[in-house]
Write an enzyme that holds these catalytic residues in place. Structure first.
Site, mmCIF file in Angstrom:
data_model
loop_
_atom_site.group_PDB
_atom_site.id
_atom_site.type_symbol
_atom_site.label_atom_id
_atom_site.label_comp_id
_atom_site.label_asym_id
_atom_site.label_seq_id
_atom_site.Cartn_x
_atom_site.Cartn_y
_atom_site.Cartn_z
ATOM 1 N N ASN A 9 0.855 -1.108 0.180
ATOM 2 C CA ASN A 9 0.073 0.163 0.051
ATOM 3 C C ASN A 9 0.840 1.146 0.164
ATOM 4 O O ASN A 9 1.426 1.339 1.048
ATOM 5 C CB ASN A 9 -0.661 0.111 1.192
ATOM 6 C CG ASN A 9 -1.819 1.326 1.422
ATOM 7 O OD1 ASN A 9 -1.639 1.919 0.550
ATOM 8 N ND2 ASN A 9 -2.310 1.514 2.742
ATOM 9 N N LYS A 11 0.120 4.295 -0.320
ATOM 10 C CA LYS A 11 -0.574 5.327 0.312
ATOM 11 C C LYS A 11 -0.601 6.528 -0.603
ATOM 12 O O LYS A 11 -0.391 6.606 -1.953
ATOM 13 C CB LYS A 11 -0.056 5.626 1.504
ATOM 14 C CG LYS A 11 -0.147 4.423 2.572
ATOM 15 C CD LYS A 11 0.054 4.642 4.040
ATOM 16 C CE LYS A 11 -0.007 3.387 4.565
ATOM 17 N NZ LYS A 11 -0.170 3.348 6.239
ATOM 18 N N HIS A 95 -9.597 1.184 4.937
ATOM 19 C CA HIS A 95 -8.105 1.336 5.651
ATOM 20 C C HIS A 95 -8.515 2.220 6.750
ATOM 21 O O HIS A 95 -9.056 3.133 6.833
ATOM 22 C CB HIS A 95 -7.171 1.911 4.700
ATOM 23 C CG HIS A 95 -5.653 1.816 5.253
ATOM 24 N ND1 HIS A 95 -5.234 2.993 6.052
ATOM 25 C CD2 HIS A 95 -4.813 1.100 5.065
ATOM 26 C CE1 HIS A 95 -4.001 2.577 6.401
ATOM 27 N NE2 HIS A 95 -3.677 1.573 5.858
ATOM 28 N N GLU A 97 -6.900 4.692 7.910
ATOM 29 C CA GLU A 97 -6.517 6.133 7.771
ATOM 30 C C GLU A 97 -8.009 6.627 6.993
ATOM 31 O O GLU A 97 -8.376 7.821 7.360
ATOM 32 C CB GLU A 97 -5.472 6.243 6.795
ATOM 33 C CG GLU A 97 -4.130 6.162 7.394
ATOM 34 C CD GLU A 97 -2.969 5.663 6.719
ATOM 35 O OE1 GLU A 97 -3.012 5.709 5.475
ATOM 36 O OE2 GLU A 97 -2.032 4.927 7.534
ATOM 37 N N GLU A 167 -5.450 -4.807 10.649
ATOM 38 C CA GLU A 167 -4.487 -3.831 10.889
ATOM 39 C C GLU A 167 -4.720 -2.905 12.389
ATOM 40 O O GLU A 167 -5.606 -2.046 12.351
ATOM 41 C CB GLU A 167 -4.557 -2.831 9.779
ATOM 42 C CG GLU A 167 -4.146 -3.471 8.502
ATOM 43 C CD GLU A 167 -3.634 -2.378 7.368
ATOM 44 O OE1 GLU A 167 -2.322 -2.748 7.098
ATOM 45 O OE2 GLU A 167 -4.178 -1.645 7.149
ATOM 46 N N GLY A 173 2.386 2.327 11.014
ATOM 47 C CA GLY A 173 3.343 3.385 10.614
ATOM 48 C C GLY A 173 3.871 4.022 12.042
ATOM 49 O O GLY A 173 4.665 5.055 11.840
ATOM 50 N N SER A 210 3.277 -2.038 10.623
ATOM 51 C CA SER A 210 4.726 -1.905 10.788
ATOM 52 C C SER A 210 5.274 -3.329 10.520
ATOM 53 O O SER A 210 6.239 -3.821 11.256
ATOM 54 C CB SER A 210 4.877 -1.551 12.242
ATOM 55 O OG SER A 210 4.486 -0.275 12.491
#
Ligand code: PGA
Length: 249
Positions: A9, A11, A95, A97, A167, A173, A210
Site C-alpha cells: 500500500n 498510500k 483502511h 486512515e 490492522e 506506521g 509496521s
C-alpha cells in the site's frame, strides 16, 4: 491453507514515474512466482503506469479506495468503472486512515464494498482497533462490529473476491508491531466469526501494521495469517524484497 498474499500500500507516496520504476524492479524479482500472490496499490494516477511497468509478471495492481455509485457529483471520489478502465483489479476498503482521518463509517464502507463486489472488483476490507479501544479491552467487540457488514457481503457474494486485513490502528506506521499472541487472538477470532456466520471458506486474512523483514517471518509462520498488507516497508525495493523472499519459500 490459502496461497500467501503480499500487498503493498503505497498510500499518498510515489508519483507516476517513481511508481513505475519501483513496480518494474519488484516485477523483475517476482517473475510470475507461483508460490505467493503479489499485489500493489499505488496512487490512482499511477495505476496505469504501474500496470505497464509490471506487465506479464503476474502482479495485480489495484486502488486504495473506491466509491459506491456508478458516476455523479462526488468530488474527489473514483468509481469502479473508472478504476477498471485503468486496469485495476482490486481496491482497499476501510483502511484505518480512511476510517479515522476521513471518518468513513461502517455503513459507508459496506456500500463501497458491495458496489465493488457487484462489479467483480476484488476488495481488501480492513479492520482493526485503536490504542484506546485495546487498552479498554474492546478489541474483540470492535472487530465484531467492523466485521458485521462484511459478513453480510460474504453471505451474498461468497468469499471469492474478498480479502480481510487486520490492522491494529496503533501499529500502522508507528514501528509498534502487534505481538504474535495479539495477532493469533485477533486472526483466530476473525476466522471463527466468519466461518460460524457464513459457513463459507474464510477469505484470505492479512496482517498489517509496521511489517518489516525483522518481524514478518514470525507473523507469516502463524497458521491464521495468509500474508501482509505493507505500507512503509513497501516503498523501496531494499525493504520490500526481503518480504517477497519470505513469501516465496
Ligand atoms: P505500515 O502501514 O506498514 O507503514 O504500518 C500498513 C498499512 O497502513 O496498510
Amino acid at each position: 491453507m490459502h496461497k500467501p498474499l503480499l500487498v503493498a500500500n503505497w498510500k499518498m507516496n510515489l508519483g507516476i514515474s517513481a511508481s513505475a520504476l519501483l513496480a518494474k524492479e519488484i516485477a523483475s524479482h517476482y517473475k510470475n512466482n507461483s508460490s505467493y500472490d503479489l499485489w500493489l496499490a499505488p496512487s490512482y494516477t499511477a495505476i496505469e503506469a504501474t500496470i505497464k511497468a509490471s506487465a506479464s509478471s503476474g502482479i495485480k495492481i489495484g486502488a486504495q479506495n473506491v466509491h459506491w455509485e456508478k458516476s455523479g457529483a462526488f468530488t474527489g471520489e473514483i468509481s469502479v468503472a473508472i478504476l477498471q478502465e485503468l486496469g485495476a483489479s482490486f481496491s482497499l476498503i476501510g483502511h484505518s486512515e480512511r476510517r479515522h482521518i476521513f471518518y468513513e463509517s461502517d455503513e459507508m464502507l459496506a456500500k463501497r464494498a458491495e458496489c465493488a463486489l457487484n462489479n467483480n472488483l476484488t476488495i481488501i476490507y480492513c479492520i482493526g482497533e485503536t490504542l484506546q479501544e485495546r487498552t479498554e479491552n474492546k478489541t474483540i467487540q470492535v472487530l465484531e462490529q467492523q466485521l458485521s457488514p462484511l459478513i453480510n457481503l460474504i453471505k451474498k457474494f461468497t468469499s471469492k473476491n474478498i480479502v480481510i486485513a487486520y490492522e491494529p490502528v496503533w501499529a500502522i506506521g508507528t514501528g509498534k508491531v502487534a505481538t504474535i499472541e495479539d495477532i493469533q487472538i485477533a486472526h483466530g477470532f476473525i476466522s471463527k466469526k466468519v466461518s460460524d456466520c457464513t459457513g463459507e471458506i474464510v477469505p484470505r486474512l492479512l496482517y498489517g501494521g509496521s511489517v518489516t523483514a525483522e518481524n514478518f517471518q514470525d507473523i507469516i509462520n502463524l497458521d491464521v495469517v495468509d500474508g501482509a498488507l505493507v505500507g512503509g516497508a513497501s516503498l523501496s525495493v531494499e525493504k520490500f524484497l526481503p518480504l517477497m523472499r519470505i513469501c516465496s519459500v
